[in-house]
Scaffold this active site. Structure first.
Site, PDB file in Angstrom:
ATOM      1  N   ILE A  82       0.835  -1.198   0.000  1.00  0.00           N
ATOM      2  CA  ILE A  82       0.000   0.000   0.000  1.00  0.00           C
ATOM      3  C   ILE A  82       0.874   1.253   0.000  1.00  0.00           C
ATOM      4  O   ILE A  82       1.688   1.465   0.896  1.00  0.00           O
ATOM      5  CB  ILE A  82      -0.948   0.017   1.219  1.00  0.00           C
ATOM      6  CG1 ILE A  82      -1.771  -1.263   1.272  1.00  0.00           C
ATOM      7  CG2 ILE A  82      -1.844   1.251   1.155  1.00  0.00           C
ATOM      8  CD1 ILE A  82      -2.607  -1.541   0.040  1.00  0.00           C
ATOM      9  N   LYS A  83       0.658   2.062  -1.004  1.00  0.00           N
ATOM     10  CA  LYS A  83       1.446   3.286  -1.168  1.00  0.00           C
ATOM     11  C   LYS A  83       0.710   4.436  -0.484  1.00  0.00           C
ATOM     12  O   LYS A  83      -0.425   4.765  -0.824  1.00  0.00           O
ATOM     13  CB  LYS A  83       1.630   3.565  -2.664  1.00  0.00           C
ATOM     14  CG  LYS A  83       2.872   4.336  -3.031  1.00  0.00           C
ATOM     15  CD  LYS A  83       3.049   4.293  -4.539  1.00  0.00           C
ATOM     16  CE  LYS A  83       4.272   5.057  -4.972  1.00  0.00           C
ATOM     17  NZ  LYS A  83       4.364   5.094  -6.445  1.00  0.00           N
ATOM     18  N   ILE A  84       1.383   5.030   0.510  1.00  0.00           N
ATOM     19  CA  ILE A  84       0.789   6.052   1.368  1.00  0.00           C
ATOM     20  C   ILE A  84       1.540   7.377   1.191  1.00  0.00           C
ATOM     21  O   ILE A  84       2.773   7.395   1.225  1.00  0.00           O
ATOM     22  CB  ILE A  84       0.891   5.616   2.853  1.00  0.00           C
ATOM     23  CG1 ILE A  84       0.134   4.318   3.098  1.00  0.00           C
ATOM     24  CG2 ILE A  84       0.404   6.720   3.778  1.00  0.00           C
ATOM     25  CD1 ILE A  84      -1.347   4.446   3.100  1.00  0.00           C
TER      26      ILE A  84
END
Length: 218
Positions: A82-84
């Site tokens: 997951i790219k935050i």
């Protein structure tokens, strides 16, 4: 050093996978928007091609929204990361995702302090954007060097994922600094394989070999 391909183009990913060099894929909303397809459809297809981390970015700007997206994306495949975004709400979401055992990639990192915060909160990867620094006449690799030193000082497990790589020099410098990952467009991956002296040398060898085969026929 791991090589990730920075694209959402399935044809490029298939082509790159044939080299056996691609350890993972990074995507972002801009790359996905070029493909004219469903985000989940693209991510699912990438997971069938590449057996490695696949960064899928959330687009909410509040922690609750990011978490809802993250849990939904994580269901697609076990390799989803997951790219935050590196913002306050993003760090709230990061803390929870770390507790849940979900792999994360903190993106849009432009300072060593940001990288330090992300590492303290358990990010799997931090992504300093070196090319965008170069665009404003700053040396992006100096940031990578600072992050590498800080992470070494404290034995953080967070990996440095050098992003916004625009040319082979970025890859070389990232490797010299000990970065764990470099993500790059397909065009840069191709450039890593090339050198003009290789082409000249091969052409000479083949020309000389023609003389050998011609002599054998005489």
């Amino acid at each position: 050093m791991k090589f990730f391909l920075d694209t959402a183009n399935i044809d490029e990913i298939r082509e790159a996978a044939e080299y056996g060099l691609i350890d993972g894929v990074t995507t972002n909303p801009s790359l996905v928007s070029k493909e004219g397809r469903s985000f989940k459809e693209i991510i699912t297809e990438i997971a069938r091609i590449v057996d490695g981390p696949i960064s899928a970015e959330v687009v909410s700007t509040d922690a609750a929204g990011m978490l809802a997206e993250a849990y939904d994306l994580a269901k697609i495949h076990e390799n989803i990361v997951i790219k935050i975004p590196m913002i306050k709400e993003g760090m709230k979401a990061l803390k929870q995702l770390t507790a849940d055992g979900i792999h994360t990639n903190v993106t849009l990192v432009f300072s060593s302090n940001q990288a330090l915060v992300a590492a303290k909160l358990g990010a799997t990867y931090v992504s300093p954007f070196v090319g965008r620094f170069d665009d404003i006449s700053q040396v992006g690799m100096e940031l990578v060097a600072d992050i590498a030193q800080i992470f070494s000082n404290y034995d953080f497990e967070t990996q440095i994922l050098v992003a916004s790589c625009r040319n082979p020099l970025h890859i070389r410098e990232a490797a010299l600094l000990g970065a764990h990952v470099a993500t790059m467009p397909y065009s840069v991956l191709e450039q890593l394989l090339k050198h003009p002296l290789t082409d000249i040398g091969l052409a000479r060898f083949l020309k000389d070999w023609e003389k050998v085969t011609s002599a054998g026929k005489a």
